[in-house]
Design a protein around this motif. Sequence first.
Motif, PDB file in Angstrom:
ATOM      1  N   ARG A 196      -9.236   7.623  -4.184  1.00 50.68           N
ATOM      2  CA  ARG A 196      -9.396   8.601  -3.111  1.00 50.68           C
ATOM      3  C   ARG A 196     -10.274   7.980  -2.031  1.00 50.68           C
ATOM      4  N   ALA A 197      -9.798   7.961  -0.795  1.00 52.52           N
ATOM      5  CA  ALA A 197     -10.580   7.520   0.353  1.00 52.52           C
ATOM      6  C   ALA A 197     -11.029   8.764   1.105  1.00 52.52           C
ATOM      7  N   TRP A 198     -12.345   9.002   1.155  1.00 56.96           N
ATOM      8  CA  TRP A 198     -12.807  10.266   1.717  1.00 56.96           C
ATOM      9  C   TRP A 198     -14.060  10.071   2.559  1.00 56.96           C
ATOM     10  N   GLN A 199     -14.282  11.042   3.443  1.00 53.67           N
ATOM     11  CA  GLN A 199     -15.393  11.003   4.375  1.00 53.67           C
ATOM     12  C   GLN A 199     -16.526  11.857   3.838  1.00 53.67           C
ATOM     13  N   ASP A 200     -17.707  11.262   3.736  1.00 51.27           N
ATOM     14  CA  ASP A 200     -18.907  11.963   3.276  1.00 51.27           C
ATOM     15  C   ASP A 200     -19.920  11.901   4.413  1.00 51.27           C
ATOM     16  N   GLY A 201     -19.841  12.895   5.316  1.00 49.58           N
ATOM     17  CA  GLY A 201     -20.665  12.824   6.518  1.00 49.58           C
ATOM     18  C   GLY A 201     -20.216  11.636   7.356  1.00 49.58           C
ATOM     19  N   PRO A 202     -21.134  10.757   7.745  1.00 52.22           N
ATOM     20  CA  PRO A 202     -20.741   9.587   8.544  1.00 52.22           C
ATOM     21  C   PRO A 202     -20.189   8.432   7.702  1.00 52.22           C
ATOM     22  N   ALA A 203     -20.270   8.555   6.365  1.00 51.40           N
ATOM     23  CA  ALA A 203     -19.903   7.442   5.490  1.00 51.40           C
ATOM     24  C   ALA A 203     -18.475   7.582   4.979  1.00 51.40           C
ATOM     25  N   GLN A 204     -17.762   6.457   4.925  1.00 50.39           N
ATOM     26  CA  GLN A 204     -16.443   6.403   4.296  1.00 50.39           C
ATOM     27  C   GLN A 204     -16.641   6.077   2.825  1.00 50.39           C
ATOM     28  N   PRO A 218       0.811  -1.222   0.000  1.00 56.09           N
ATOM     29  CA  PRO A 218       0.000   0.000   0.000  1.00 56.09           C
ATOM     30  C   PRO A 218       0.845   1.273   0.000  1.00 56.09           C
ATOM     31  N   LEU A 219       0.274   2.308  -0.603  1.00 52.91           N
ATOM     32  CA  LEU A 219       0.800   3.662  -0.520  1.00 52.91           C
ATOM     33  C   LEU A 219      -0.335   4.558  -0.034  1.00 52.91           C
ATOM     34  N   ALA A 220      -0.009   5.565   0.789  1.00 58.04           N
ATOM     35  CA  ALA A 220      -1.023   6.473   1.313  1.00 58.04           C
ATOM     36  C   ALA A 220      -0.429   7.862   1.480  1.00 58.04           C
ATOM     37  N   ALA A 221      -1.218   8.868   1.059  1.00 60.31           N
ATOM     38  CA  ALA A 221      -0.820  10.263   1.230  1.00 60.31           C
ATOM     39  C   ALA A 221      -2.091  11.108   1.228  1.00 60.31           C
ATOM     40  N   GLY A 222      -2.412  11.721   2.364  1.00 63.07           N
ATOM     41  CA  GLY A 222      -3.654  12.477   2.450  1.00 63.07           C
ATOM     42  C   GLY A 222      -4.840  11.569   2.178  1.00 63.07           C
ATOM     43  N   GLU A 223      -5.711  11.979   1.247  1.00 65.90           N
ATOM     44  CA  GLU A 223      -6.868  11.158   0.884  1.00 65.90           C
ATOM     45  C   GLU A 223      -6.566  10.170  -0.233  1.00 65.90           C
ATOM     46  N   GLY A 270     -19.169   9.889  -6.678  1.00 65.95           N
ATOM     47  CA  GLY A 270     -18.922  11.230  -6.168  1.00 65.95           C
ATOM     48  C   GLY A 270     -19.342  12.299  -7.155  1.00 65.95           C
ATOM     49  N   GLY A 271     -18.936  13.533  -6.862  1.00 64.88           N
ATOM     50  CA  GLY A 271     -19.271  14.657  -7.717  1.00 64.88           C
ATOM     51  C   GLY A 271     -18.447  14.674  -8.990  1.00 64.88           C
ATOM     52  N   GLY A 272     -18.685  15.682  -9.820  1.00 67.00           N
ATOM     53  CA  GLY A 272     -17.900  15.830 -11.029  1.00 67.00           C
ATOM     54  C   GLY A 272     -16.425  15.937 -10.691  1.00 67.00           C
TER      55      GLY A 272
END
Length: 309
Positions: free
Chosen positions: A28-36, A5-10, A237-239
Amino acid sequence: MQTLPLAAGELRADIAPAAGGSIAGFWRAWQDGPAQRRTDWLRPASAQGLAQRDPLAMGSFPLVPFCNRIRNGRASFEGREIRFPPNHPTVASPHPLHGIGWQRPWTVAAAGERMIELTLEVEASPAWPWRFSAWQRFELSEQALVTRFGLANRDTAAMPAGIGHHPYFPHTPGTRLTSATAAMWVGDAEVMPTVLQESDAVRRLRAGVELAELDLDNNFVGWRRQALIEWPVDAQGGGRSLVLQAEAPLDYFVVYCPRGADHFCAEPVSQCTDWLNLLDAHGPGPLGGHRLAPGQSVEARFTLTPRWA
């Protein structure tokens, strides 16, 4: 199969050394309210593909010591004969493709949270009668994934060479691709190049085109070494968008966009399909490729920079 694995920020990436030194995922691993949430920038490797160590199921894999196909696996170079057997694992084609590196396990030379380096040593054989070595270095920052890679001739005679990478991107409804090139090699029914022309696909890609309108498996020349991919708002996700930017000698571009598929490929490469057999008729300009003297090497870099709101 173990991935690194590599990880940096999101941003996250997984590297699969045993599956041809492939990138198994970039997301991209990101938080959308309570959801990952997860947004994939490259097509993620499937569990089956990982279990089978199948590079064709990965996110991207290296192309060494040549890119694309060689007609019937036959070519000559400065007194040595190439006799490369068919190597597609599922398609019965006489034209071997993508070189050797994608079907060999690579060795981990270094690994950290944001960097992984792999190496490969290949002995001469009737298929490719030159000994060579190759390397890849993956570097992840909070903004981009940078892949540096190279190839060195370890033989006693000059060797023909080409290098590149084979990224698979998600193709969801409304995905667009923009990239400027000068001309496209039109292929025959076996995807082997026959005629170089400024086709309608060249003009449409230059202006930006929705990928659902294309059905391509072609090499492009005169590439400006940059491509823009845009995805609309969807379940991931969004555009959002991604810029693929390459450096010389990755001066050629392959677009593989089969109609109806959930993925497409936009490949930075240093030579076109069957370049060795076409050189006498067309010269190196429309074809690329390298002549590496003993001990000489060629290296390149490409960057994947995602953007989101």
